[in-house]
Design an enzyme around this catalytic site. Structure first.
Site, PDB file in Angstrom:
ATOM      1  N   CYS A 281       0.794  -1.229   0.000  1.00 17.76           N
ATOM      2  CA  CYS A 281       0.000   0.000   0.000  1.00 17.76           C
ATOM      3  C   CYS A 281       0.826   1.279   0.000  1.00 17.76           C
ATOM      4  O   CYS A 281       0.532   2.206  -0.741  1.00 17.76           O
ATOM      5  CB  CYS A 281      -1.010  -0.004   1.140  1.00 17.76           C
ATOM      6  SG  CYS A 281      -0.295   0.010   2.789  1.00 17.76           S
ATOM      7  N   HIS A 345      -3.164   1.051   6.811  1.00 21.72           N
ATOM      8  CA  HIS A 345      -3.331   1.043   5.364  1.00 21.72           C
ATOM      9  C   HIS A 345      -3.028   2.455   4.888  1.00 21.72           C
ATOM     10  O   HIS A 345      -3.352   3.427   5.567  1.00 21.72           O
ATOM     11  CB  HIS A 345      -4.758   0.611   4.992  1.00 21.72           C
ATOM     12  CG  HIS A 345      -4.967   0.567   3.508  1.00 21.72           C
ATOM     13  ND1 HIS A 345      -4.037   0.023   2.658  1.00 21.72           N
ATOM     14  CD2 HIS A 345      -5.982   1.022   2.725  1.00 21.72           C
ATOM     15  CE1 HIS A 345      -4.485   0.141   1.404  1.00 21.72           C
ATOM     16  NE2 HIS A 345      -5.655   0.746   1.420  1.00 21.72           N
ATOM     17  N   ASP A 368      -7.325   5.665  -3.574  1.00 21.17           N
ATOM     18  CA  ASP A 368      -6.576   4.504  -3.079  1.00 21.17           C
ATOM     19  C   ASP A 368      -6.204   3.618  -4.257  1.00 21.17           C
ATOM     20  O   ASP A 368      -7.075   3.076  -4.932  1.00 21.17           O
ATOM     21  CB  ASP A 368      -7.445   3.724  -2.074  1.00 21.17           C
ATOM     22  CG  ASP A 368      -6.650   2.638  -1.351  1.00 21.17           C
ATOM     23  OD1 ASP A 368      -5.509   2.364  -1.767  1.00 21.17           O
ATOM     24  OD2 ASP A 368      -7.171   2.061  -0.382  1.00 21.17           O
TER      25      ASP A 368
END
Length: 710
Positions: A281, A345, A368
């Site tokens: 991530c 995250h 994202d």
């Protein structure tokens, strides 16, 4: 009269770059200046150029037309065709070319170009068409160099405009940052070199947008551009930049923890024109910020500590247990996949107005690029307005519901129960577990060795936990979702006369033992028999369990109004062979009371801590002169480190990324290497280092150093 022929056209890359805030792009500052120059300007702001002809320009007889085009099939939005005029009046939504000066002696015309403020961004081609007014014959000259036109967040009419333009020094022009990684108690800022001004970045970004088959006429809308970036930075749909991998097997690529920044990734993607292994991530997020800042979209990297992945749009994270409170690793109600909780995250916020939404939803938007769930059939997410996430307005574009769950879902635990209508009864619900801190780098501060540059922006994503506003925002989302309503309907109050508390473990230095303890208090007048289980497991940061390190199960009797505790001791030899990357551990405890069937479960994440790399220089750094960087740390293990390698990156040195293999380091021994570096920029430059070995990985460090003139 002979036709007017173009000898040369020049756009003053260096001079135009200053007012356009593009001075730091390497392509503008090629040293020494070669014939090939790159002009990089921002839309909606005039820039200057000059034409030289084979003879003086005659206003009464010559026409000069400039044709700007984007892409191979220019349409109305991707083409600007303008005649040079003395009296051209700039208009913020159209092209114009104003003659500033005609040089009779040197056959030149200097001019000023104005571009529309909503122009598609990219690398524009320029053609000059000349003809005599008395003749239909046209002469055509094609400019053979790059002219990039970017978003302009300094311009109040641009959709990316940021009112506090000081902040653009951070969110567009800063090329180094920090990404907060690790579980909540030991989270630390990992330095990341964005490098958006590197000569390879803009060509790589153009290749990305082409690879995503983004229509050229959409490239002026930052909402559409940011959504495409969230899709093309992962490789799941369309051969994008990075392959995501979370299982620790990276031999055929680069381990995510080894990257020090985005430039090496984008350079590899552009050179081989195929996806780069491997990302996680924060790597996806680092690349997104590089791409956005290069294009002129303000961007920041955001870390959500204790992040929910809601796989079934219930706005809850559901954990299921058997009748005897053994945790199930699947969701019996969702064949697609179970919900999960990531230690942390990382995603991005991008800044823009949202003319596609009702008023009030401009500003920071979450995107994202980590591929988790599909949106409109592809692995993309956002832009979701932070204001909509905060208020629980899930009907707005894009993916507000998924982001709301990420930061504010309730954690619900369910136990198999044959007597319940749904087959499961609720163990407990925790409103506070998800989204504990949301961190980004504080503007204008960079702390290579500490966390002085950490900023918690949780208030921009949600109201204070437990307040009426926070509950209402979540329930607002629940109200619009039939599935979520069903989950929340069951969350009734349960009567419990035993209290259980899992003691938090804050930090464990690598190589040291730790103890897992549960406190049990019997608040009733009767004795209670309790079945309990304690486990310690190594986990990947996305919540996936790796290996069980130690487990105990047993029964304990707790007398009326008595306190007891159960515990296990975990020694280094228990966990060291089973640690996975980033050394995250999960301790879980479950219990069920025989007499009342009260059940309880809790878990806690922590990280086994590793040392940082110390970066030192034994002499002053002088531009163009070789110097020595000394990288060192102490081996914290009671065993040798083998297969050691350091990596050092800086935009201010020749070669940018240097690697060096190091010899074996004995137990508790200082491991030190010397790397020759040659600074090529004056002023403050930043270094980011990483280290890996067979026994110990994901060690990093950073330093900021001043480079002096010779």
């Amino acid at each position: 009269m002979e036709p007017l022929l173009v000898d040369i056209i020049h756009f003053y890359p260096g001079e135009n770059a200053q007012p356009h805030n593009t001075k730091r792009f390497e392509a503008v500052n090629i040293d020494p200046p070669t014939d090939i120059t790159t002009t990089i300007v921002r839309r909606g702001q005039p820039f200057n150029g000059v034409l030289r002809f084979n003879r003086p320009y005659d206003e009464s007889d010559d026409t000069v037309q400039l044709v700007f085009s984007l892409g191979d099939k220019p349409q109305m939005d991707t083409q600007g065709s303008i005649f040079l005029k003395r009296d051209a009046v700039p208009d913020k939504y159209s092209w114009s070319a104003k003659i500033l000066d005609v040089g009779d002696q040197d056959n030149t015309i200097s001019f000023e170009i104005s571009t529309p403020v909503n122009l598609p961004v990219g690398s524009w081609a320029v053609r000059v068409v000349t003809r005599l007014k008395s003749s239909p014959a046209r002469e055509v000259y094609d400019f053979d160099q790059d002219l990039y036109i970017l978003f302009n967040p300094w311009n109040p009419d641009d959709q990316t405009y940021m009112e506090d333009t000081n902040l653009l020094q951070e969110y567009v022009l800063n090329d180094i940052g920090k990404v907060w990684v690790g579980p909540i108690k030991t989270t630390r800022g990992k330095p990341w070199f964005y490098g958006q001004f590197d000569a390879v970045v803009l060509p790589a970004v153009m290749f990305m947008l082409d690879r995503a088959e983004m229509p050229f006429h959409h490239r002026g809308d930052p909402v559409k551009v940011a959504r495409v970036i969230s899709r093309i930075v992962n490789s799941n749909d369309d051969g994008g930049v990075l392959v995501g991998r979370w299982d620790g097997q990276y031999e055929d690529g680069t381990a995510p923890s080894e990257w020090t920044g985005s430039v090496d990734i984008l350079a590899q993607f552009l050179e081989f024109q195929q996806e780069v292994p491997y990302g996680q991530c924060w790597v996806f997020a680092g690349v997104v910020t590089t791409v956005c800042r290069a294009l002129g979209i303000p961007s920041r990297v955001v870390s959500n500590l204790v992040s929910a992945h809601d796989a079934n749009s219930s706005l809850t994270v559901d954990k299921y247990y058997t009748e005897t409170m053994e945790e199930l690793d699947f969701d019996p109600n969702n064949p697609k996949g179970a919900d999960s909780i990531w230690n942390y995250h990382v995603w991005n916020d991008v800044w823009m107005a949202r003319p596609d939404l009702p008023p009030g939803y401009g500003g920071w938007q979450a995107v994202d690029a980590t591929p988790q769930e599909t949106s409109s059939g592809m692995f993309q997410c956002g832009p979701a307005p932070l204001e909509a996430i905060k208020q629980g307005v899930i009907g707005l574009n894009y993916d507000v519901e998924f982001m709301l769950a990420s930061v504010n879902a309730d954690l619900m635990r369910w136990r198999k129960d044959p007597e319940s209508e749904t087959g499961y009864s609720m163990v407990d619900t925790n409103n506070y577990h998800i989204g504990r801190m949301i961190l980004t780098k504080k503007p204008f501060v960079f702390d290579p060795n500490g966390d002085e540059d950490r900023q918690d922006i949780i208030g921009e994503y949600k109201h204070n936990e437990g307040t009426a506003s926070e509950r209402m925002a979540l329930m607002n989302g629940v109200r619009y979702s039939e599935r979520a309503k069903r989950y929340y309907a069951v969350a009734a109050n349960l009567t419990n006369d035993i209290t259980f508390k899992l003691r938090d473990i804050d930090t464990v230095p690598i190589g040291k033992e730790f103890r897992v303890v549960v406190d049990i208090d019997n608040n009733s007048e009767e004795g209670r028999n309790i079945k309990a289980a304690l486990t310690a497991t190594s986990v990947f940061y996305n919540g996936v369990r790796a290996e069980s390190v130690k487990k105990i199960e047993g029964k304990i009797f707790v007398g009326p109004s008595k306190h007891e505790e159960i515990s296990i001791l975990v020694k280094p030899d228990d966990y060291l062979p089973k640690l996975v990357e980033y050394c995250n551990m999960k301790i879980s405890a479950m219990a069920i009371v025989d007499e009342t069937k009260q059940s309880w479960a809790d878990d806690d994440d922590f990280q086994v801590l590793k040392p940082n790399i110390n970066i030192k220089f034994n002499e002053d750094l002088i531009i163009g002169q070789a110097a020595t960087a000394v990288l060192s740390f102490v081996n914290p293990l009671d065993r040798p480190l083998t297969g050691c390698e350091f990596r050092l990156t800086s935009s201010g040195i020749a070669g940018r990324t240097l690697r060096l293999a190091a010899s074996e380091a004995g137990p508790s021994q200082l491991l030190s290497v010397e790397l020759p570096v040659q600074p090529n920029k004056i002023g403050k430059i930043n270094f980011v280092a990483t280290f890996k070995s067979a026994e110990l990985k994901d060690i990093d460090g950073a330093a900021s150093v001043e480079v002096f003139e010779g």
